[in-house]
Design an enzyme around this catalytic site. Structure first.
Site, PDB file in Angstrom:
ATOM      1  N   LYS A  20       0.854  -1.196   0.000  1.00  0.00           N
ATOM      2  CA  LYS A  20       0.000   0.000   0.000  1.00  0.00           C
ATOM      3  C   LYS A  20       0.885   1.239   0.000  1.00  0.00           C
ATOM      4  CE  LYS A  20      -2.291   1.782   3.673  1.00  0.00           C
ATOM      5  NZ  LYS A  20      -2.247   3.247   3.744  1.00  0.00           N
TER       6      LYS A  20
ATOM      7  N   ASP B 156      -3.419   4.381  -1.836  1.00  0.00           N
ATOM      8  CA  ASP B 156      -4.364   4.810  -0.789  1.00  0.00           C
ATOM      9  C   ASP B 156      -4.303   6.323  -0.635  1.00  0.00           C
ATOM     10  OD1 ASP B 156      -5.909   4.999   1.526  1.00  0.00           O
ATOM     11  OD2 ASP B 156      -4.299   4.308   2.839  1.00  0.00           O
TER      12      ASP B 156
ATOM     13  N   LYS C 154      -7.263   8.246  -0.735  1.00  0.00           N
ATOM     14  CA  LYS C 154      -8.520   8.652  -0.087  1.00  0.00           C
ATOM     15  C   LYS C 154      -9.092   9.951  -0.645  1.00  0.00           C
ATOM     16  CE  LYS C 154      -7.450   6.514   4.429  1.00  0.00           C
ATOM     17  NZ  LYS C 154      -6.011   6.267   4.393  1.00  0.00           N
ATOM     18  N   LEU C 155      -9.411   9.941  -1.929  1.00  0.00           N
ATOM     19  CA  LEU C 155      -9.910  11.175  -2.555  1.00  0.00           C
ATOM     20  C   LEU C 155     -11.264  11.595  -1.977  1.00  0.00           C
ATOM     21  CD1 LEU C 155      -7.688  10.161  -4.572  1.00  0.00           C
ATOM     22  CD2 LEU C 155      -9.010  11.286  -6.360  1.00  0.00           C
TER      23      LEU C 155
ATOM     24  N   ASP D 213     -13.543  15.132  -2.879  1.00  0.00           N
ATOM     25  CA  ASP D 213     -13.663  16.480  -3.448  1.00  0.00           C
ATOM     26  C   ASP D 213     -14.941  16.508  -4.277  1.00  0.00           C
ATOM     27  OD1 ASP D 213     -13.048  19.078  -4.551  1.00  0.00           O
ATOM     28  OD2 ASP D 213     -10.925  18.653  -4.244  1.00  0.00           O
TER      29      ASP D 213
ATOM     30  N   THR E 291     -10.490   4.023  10.857  1.00  0.00           N
ATOM     31  CA  THR E 291     -10.413   3.127  12.026  1.00  0.00           C
ATOM     32  C   THR E 291      -9.881   3.850  13.265  1.00  0.00           C
ATOM     33  OG1 THR E 291      -8.339   2.340  11.094  1.00  0.00           O
ATOM     34  CG2 THR E 291     -10.240   0.923  10.821  1.00  0.00           C
TER      35      THR E 291
ATOM     36  N   ARG F 140       2.577  -0.605  10.849  1.00  0.00           N
ATOM     37  CA  ARG F 140       3.626  -0.645  11.878  1.00  0.00           C
ATOM     38  C   ARG F 140       3.935  -2.014  12.472  1.00  0.00           C
ATOM     39  NH1 ARG F 140       0.862   4.485  14.494  1.00  0.00           N
ATOM     40  NH2 ARG F 140      -0.851   3.419  13.438  1.00  0.00           N
TER      41      ARG F 140
END
Ligand code: C5P
Length: 232
Positions: free
Chosen positions: A32, A59, A61-62, A64, A119, A211
């Site tokens: 990703k 990723d 995340k558009l 608009d 999340t 992570r």
């Protein structure tokens, strides 16, 4: 639909990312690329990782107005990624426009999924700060249903919500789930989390793990542990 583990490569440079990927000598993990790396390095990092043989979830995340999202998706579709996303909060019109923009002349396109609620967002903050006067579960199911109505392939949600999204939208509707932690690991800023094994049980199609793999002393072992728990 094959289950897979997607590694969130949240690094701030090409050097760090490629050094990280170089550690994987036997596997070619699904990767990703998020805002941090994309904004640091631009589209060339996508092409470079793709050329190394990795599948890519871009990723960004558009969110608009529909026309802007449509045109931006048309540009992104030329990068030949395998999956990309937007915020369902942009409405059904925006999601339909995104799908149009993403579809290439030959009819092919990357998978398109929608973020329902991040999340890291708790129900309390969603209600008090965003003034959404509903439960977080109802909100997620409603946003997922909107994404389905717009023709999208699935949603990004917590693994804890994958089961209810599948019940509401059908088992073919994909769930891509970040917020995954090992039972003995740190949670960090995530709120709605679970383990790879539990994510499998609930029905996630893809888990996105950052992570717990990237900050591990042995990322390859951590990746394999995820695959073993999630894919079996
Ligand atoms: O490091 P960690 O495993 O928390 O990384 C999770 C990744 O998934 C991050 O790149 C984060 O931006 C992304 N993500 C998320 N929650 C969403 C959508 C994406 O955590 N709803």
């Amino acid at each position: 639909m094959g289950k897979d583990v997607i590694i969130a490569c949240d690094f701030d440079s090409k050097e760090k990312t490629l050094a990280f990927l170089d550690r994987f000598t036997e596997e070619k993990p699904f990767v990703k690329i998020g805002m941090e790396l994309y904004y640091a390095e631009g589209p060339s990092i996508v092409k470079e990782i793709k050329a190394r043989g990795h599948k890519i979830f871009l990723d960004l995340k558009l969110h608009d107005i529909p026309n802007t999202v449509k045109k931006s998706m048309a540009v992104l579709s030329r990068l030949d990624v395998d999956m990309t996303n937007l915020h369902a909060a942009g409405t059904i019109d925006m999601m339909k426009a995104a799908l149009e923009g993403l579809t290439r002349e030959d009819g092919t396109r990357p998978l398109l999924i929608a973020v329902t609620q991040l999340t890291s967002t708790s129900e309390e903050r969603m209600q008090n700060e965003l003034l959404i006067n509903a439960s977080i579960n109802d909100t997620i199911v409603k946003y997922a249903d909107n994404a389905k109505k717009a023709g999208l392939d699935g949603v990004v949600c917590s693994p804890l919500e994958a089961g209810m999204v599948k019940s509401a939208c059908g088992k073919e509707f994909m769930t891509v789930t970040p917020g995954v932690r090992f039972a003995d690991g740190e949670i960090g800023d995530q709120v709605r989390v679970t383990t790879p094994a539990k994510a499998k049980e609930i029905g996630s199609d893809y888990i996105v793990v950052g992570r717990p793999i990237t900050a591990s002393e042995d990322p390859v072992a951590a990746y394999r542990r995820c695959c073993n728990e999630f894919i079996g």
